[in-house]
Scaffold this motif. Structure first.
Motif: not given
Length: 191
Positions: A116-120
């Motif tokens: 789980n997560g997000f990144m730019f």
């Protein structure tokens, strides 16, 4: 002259499950005091390092929660895994070009670890994983400045062509007066 500048983040997301696709938005602000506006530069929230400078003031991004993927949550700069050294706002010639940010609810590698997560990331790309890997996707990131800072030396414009003509004639008269006065030995002071 330094200015606090605000902008918006828009991410157009594609997902393995189409109901999670869409446009997600956020906002950011920064102080341009330490920007030279030449080449590539980076702003962070803390005192910076050899490449990054202080000046990032806020970052908010509204995206889905990791557990259900349904409830929108506002993530802030302090949610970055490496806060306060990240997130990073990159600039090219003084214009914001992209964010570097990684959010993960556990210290498990986030998107890089398949969790789980997000990144730019570079170049203006967004990746995410929800529901413990059941949903994933990516998106393109657009950063926009909300309004331009005021000019430090605004250019004054003439009120009309008639005003320009009067100014031209006044300068010509002053020049002729100066020539005439110098031939007669009068002082050439003009008020």
């Amino acid at each position: 002259m330094a200015a606090t500048i605000a902008g918006t983040i828009k991410v157009n997301v594609n997902a393995t499950d189409p109901k999670f696709a869409g446009v997600y938005t956020g906002d950011f602000s920064y102080d341009d005091t330490h920007l030279t506006k030449v080449g590539q530069e980076f702003l962070v929230m803390n005192d910076g390092d050899y490449q990054a400078r202080p000046g990032l003031l806020s970052l908010n991004f509204r995206f889905l929660d990791f557990a259900t993927g349904l409830t929108p949550v506002t993530y802030t700069a302090s949610d970055d895994f490496n806060f306060p050294d990240n997130p990073v706002l990159a600039f090219l010639n003084g214009v914001p070009s992209q964010f570097g940010m990684q959010v993960m609810p556990a210290d498990d590698g986030g998107v890089w670890g398949g969790n789980n997560g997000f990144m730019f990331v570079d170049p203006g790309t967004f990746f995410f994983i929800l529901r413990d890997g059941a949903i994933s996707g990516n998106g393109t990131v657009t950063l926009e400045i909300n309004e331009s800072p005021p000019e430090s030396n605004p250019v004054q414009e003439n009120a009309s062509p008639f005003a320009s003509l009067l100014a031209f004639l006044g300068l010509g008269a002053a020049h002729l007066w100066s020539l005439w006065a110098s031939q007669l030995q009068f002082p050439t002071r003009i008020f």
